[in-house]
Enzyme design. Structure first.
Site, PDB file in Angstrom:
ATOM      1  N   CYS A 274       0.817  -1.225   0.000  1.00 34.71           N
ATOM      2  CA  CYS A 274       0.000   0.000   0.000  1.00 34.71           C
ATOM      3  C   CYS A 274       0.850   1.274   0.000  1.00 34.71           C
ATOM      4  CB  CYS A 274      -0.961  -0.011   1.191  1.00 34.71           C
ATOM      5  SG  CYS A 274      -0.187   0.084   2.824  1.00 34.71           S
ATOM      6  N   HIS A 324      -2.457   1.268   6.874  1.00 38.47           N
ATOM      7  CA  HIS A 324      -2.842   1.189   5.467  1.00 38.47           C
ATOM      8  C   HIS A 324      -3.018   2.598   4.911  1.00 38.47           C
ATOM      9  CE1 HIS A 324      -4.231  -0.860   1.897  1.00 38.47           C
ATOM     10  NE2 HIS A 324      -5.264  -0.028   1.812  1.00 38.47           N
ATOM     11  N   HIS A 336      -5.837   1.798  -4.350  1.00 41.11           N
ATOM     12  CA  HIS A 336      -4.875   1.286  -3.369  1.00 41.11           C
ATOM     13  C   HIS A 336      -4.423  -0.122  -3.743  1.00 41.11           C
ATOM     14  CE1 HIS A 336      -7.790  -1.188  -0.637  1.00 41.11           C
ATOM     15  NE2 HIS A 336      -8.292  -1.076  -1.834  1.00 41.11           N
TER      16      HIS A 336
END
Length: 360
Positions: A274, A324, A336
């Site tokens: 990520c 994240h 993402h």
């Protein structure tokens, strides 16, 4: 002649005990079957897998930070080792000069004590004796002072290099531990998924694909889910993004990687985690971001946690651990790199609790 007596019948008490034991065994067997844990449902498996993926993601960002630290330490150690080598050469040169001075004094009838002191392994002993200082000239004294200073510098550099090497070793061990923990959690997730039928796995994959297609439809101006599914590779810059801006360039870069596989510790161009995707996308826009999602949380202006405040190009940081990060593209959607087994894709921006919205 052999006896043909009939066997003695079992006593009533013995029969009762055997009957009770058999009944107990049957009861225990039926209870064990009744209380055996049922196989988890598809939804339960998905929830457990999601939890494992989130835990793996936390460790992935710790792994990324350790990698970054290891690389920095390796560079520092290399520089220190070069400095030590140069300093050792300088000290050796001064030692050679001391030897030449001592030899010259010996040839010209110099004072033996002076020769002994100048060749001593501890120049401090020489410098600390005023009587000896009176017996040598200023040149010899200057050389000895220089030797003392350069030797002290060498000792300090060696100590610093040893400290950095120890720190590097500790970081490398932590790196290996993080890697093993990540692999363990991912293996658990794979085993859970493998416990499902092929039909159930296909249904989960279809649900993820539909969610990604719907998110893309919203992000790129409202095209239908069916068309988005057929056109998954299309890369349209999000609506309402100033042309030529860093945000537009970063979004276009991220969109060019739609469908690229997730891989923990990866920062492109062929796979991403990520934070690696965010760092790579903004690098294409000429903006340098730090490596981890926790560091990226401080890589710009924090505009709060309300998605209504977000602008295309903002970083959306998720979860209390900031483990994240995703790139906001407008219309309540992000791009993402989700987790192992998935690919770079669109998702609704409110997929998880928002920790911070950051404008680089």
């Amino acid at each position: 002649m052999a006896s043909h007596r009939r066997p003695k019948p079992a006593g009533r008490a013995r029969v009762s005990i055997l009957t009770a034991a058999a009944a107990t065994a049957v009861a225990l067997s039926s209870q064990a079957g009744a209380h055996a844990d049922p196989a988890p449902s598809k939804d339960q498996v998905k929830q457990q897998v999601d939890t494992l993926n989130e835990q793996a993601e936390v460790k992935t960002e710790e792994y990324n930070a350790a990698v970054e630290k290891e690389q920095g330490l390796q560079k520092q150690v290399s520089q220190l080792q070069d400095q030590v080598a140069r300093q050792q050469a300088e000290v050796s040169t001064i030692q050679g000069s001391l030897g030449e001075i001592a030899a010259e004094q010996y040839r010209t009838g110099g004072i033996p004590q002076t020769v002994q002191l100048m060749l001593s392994a501890s120049p401090d002993s020489f410098l600390g004796q005023a009587g000896a200082m009176n017996q040598v000239g200023s040149t010899q004294a200057d050389v000895l002072k220089s030797f003392k200073g350069e030797q002290a510098k060498l000792d300090q550099q060696k100590a610093e290099a040893e400290q950095k090497l120890a720190e590097l070793d500790s970081t490398t061990q932590r790196l290996q531990a993080d890697k093993e923990e990540i692999q363990g959690k991912l293996a658990q997730a794979r085993n859970l998924l493998d416990s499902l039928t092929q039909k159930e796995r296909d249904e989960l994959a279809a649900a993820e694909a539909k969610a990604a297609a719907d998110a893309k439809a919203k992000a790129t101006g409202g095209q239908s889910t069916e068309r988005a599914s057929r056109d998954a590779a299309r890369t349209d810059v999000a609506v309402n993004v100033p042309a030529g801006s860093h945000a537009a360039a970063a979004i276009a870069a991220a969109q060019s990687k739609l469908g690229t596989p997730y891989s923990y510790g990866a920062a492109g161009p062929d796979s991403f985690d990520c934070s690696g995707l965010m760092k790579w996308a903004y690098a294409q826009a000429g903006v340098s971001l730090p490596r981890t999602s926790q560091e990226q949380r401080s890589a710009g202006t924090n505009v709060g946690t309300n998605i209504a405040s977000a602008l295309p190009g903002d970083l959306i940081i998720y979860n209390s651990s900031a483990s994240h990060v995703a790139l906001y593209v407008g219309n309540g959607q992000v791009i993402h790199a989700p987790h192992t087994g998935a690919v770079v894709r669109y998702e609704t921006a409110t997929m998880s609790p928002i920790n911070a919205i950051v404008r680089p």
